[in-house]
Design a protein around this motif. Structure first.
Motif, PDB file in Angstrom:
ATOM      1  N   LEU A 142     -44.791  21.236  -0.544  1.00  0.00           N
ATOM      2  CA  LEU A 142     -44.447  22.510   0.095  1.00  0.00           C
ATOM      3  C   LEU A 142     -44.127  22.313   1.573  1.00  0.00           C
ATOM      4  O   LEU A 142     -43.208  22.954   2.111  1.00  0.00           O
ATOM      5  N   GLU A 143     -44.875  21.442   2.250  1.00  0.00           N
ATOM      6  CA  GLU A 143     -44.586  21.157   3.657  1.00  0.00           C
ATOM      7  C   GLU A 143     -43.217  20.502   3.801  1.00  0.00           C
ATOM      8  O   GLU A 143     -42.459  20.822   4.715  1.00  0.00           O
ATOM      9  N   GLN A 144     -42.902  19.593   2.887  1.00  0.00           N
ATOM     10  CA  GLN A 144     -41.592  18.933   2.894  1.00  0.00           C
ATOM     11  C   GLN A 144     -40.487  19.960   2.641  1.00  0.00           C
ATOM     12  O   GLN A 144     -39.464  19.979   3.331  1.00  0.00           O
ATOM     13  N   GLN A 145     -40.703  20.836   1.680  1.00  0.00           N
ATOM     14  CA  GLN A 145     -39.743  21.887   1.364  1.00  0.00           C
ATOM     15  C   GLN A 145     -39.572  22.831   2.558  1.00  0.00           C
ATOM     16  O   GLN A 145     -38.451  23.241   2.887  1.00  0.00           O
ATOM     17  N   ASN A 146     -40.659  23.175   3.218  1.00  0.00           N
ATOM     18  CA  ASN A 146     -40.610  24.044   4.388  1.00  0.00           C
ATOM     19  C   ASN A 146     -39.790  23.396   5.507  1.00  0.00           C
ATOM     20  O   ASN A 146     -38.985  24.074   6.162  1.00  0.00           O
ATOM     21  N   LEU A 159     -36.190  23.719   4.644  1.00  0.00           N
ATOM     22  CA  LEU A 159     -35.733  25.094   4.835  1.00  0.00           C
ATOM     23  C   LEU A 159     -35.548  25.411   6.321  1.00  0.00           C
ATOM     24  O   LEU A 159     -34.609  26.122   6.704  1.00  0.00           O
ATOM     25  N   GLN A 160     -36.434  24.888   7.158  1.00  0.00           N
ATOM     26  CA  GLN A 160     -36.286  25.101   8.611  1.00  0.00           C
ATOM     27  C   GLN A 160     -34.991  24.479   9.111  1.00  0.00           C
ATOM     28  O   GLN A 160     -34.292  25.072   9.952  1.00  0.00           O
TER      29      GLN A 160
END
Length: 171
Positions: free
Chosen positions: A139-143, A146-147
């Motif tokens: 999720l951190e990688q995905q976030n 997305l940023q």
């Protein structure tokens, strides 16, 4: 009185039972020192004969030491600081149960009762923790991705706005 090597052995096993893997945090206190080869069977207080162990594993192992017949049949306890445990024992990730891959692994699991319900629950909880940690990492990688996408879209929007108004885009 503590053994002179208590702290060193404790750190060697990272404050976890060398046999079942429970930690001081899990049990709420320090564990014990086990003599891999019991003193009753001629074992010493040497560094390589000491295993940091929980009370239960220490009790279940007791003064067991294999005789020649035991050894011939693969009945011995695996030494967590010496033996390749993974060559003898595997964990079923779905059930939390340990399974012996060799006669020694089967005996090791049975003597130490490594499939007692509390340990199975402990292994399942550890697995769940690893799954949660991996999910958080993803999720951190995905976030982060997305940023980056948002930043790129904002730059593109600024460029389009500048073109539509006839102004130069700002940096």
């Amino acid at each position: 009185m503590r053994y002179p090597l208590f702290e060193a052995v404790r750190e060697r096993f990272q404050r976890a039972c060398g046999y079942c893997g429970v930690t001081e945090i899990t049990v709420g206190g320090e564990l014990t020192l086990d003599h891999y080869r019991p003193r009753a069977a001629g074992g010493s207080d040497d560094w390589d004969n000491l295993v940091y162990a929980c009370v239960r594993c220490n009790q279940y192992k007791g003064d067991f030491w294999p005789d020649s017949t035991d050894l011939a049949d693969g009945r011995r306890i695996l030494h967590p600081g010496v033996d390749d445990i993974a060559g003898h024992v595997v964990t079923d990730e779905n059930t939390g149960y340990l399974h012996g891959l060799t006669p020694t692994g089967v005996f090791h699991i049975a003597l130490l009762r490594l499939n007692r319900s509390q340990l199975v629950t402990h292994r399942l909880a550890q697995r769940l923790q690893r799954v949660f940690e991996e999910k958080i990492r993803l999720l951190e990688q995905q976030n982060a991705e997305l940023q980056k996408t948002i930043a790129a879209q904002e730059r593109y929007l600024a460029l389009l706005t500048a073109q539509a108004t006839g102004r130069r885009p700002s940096a």
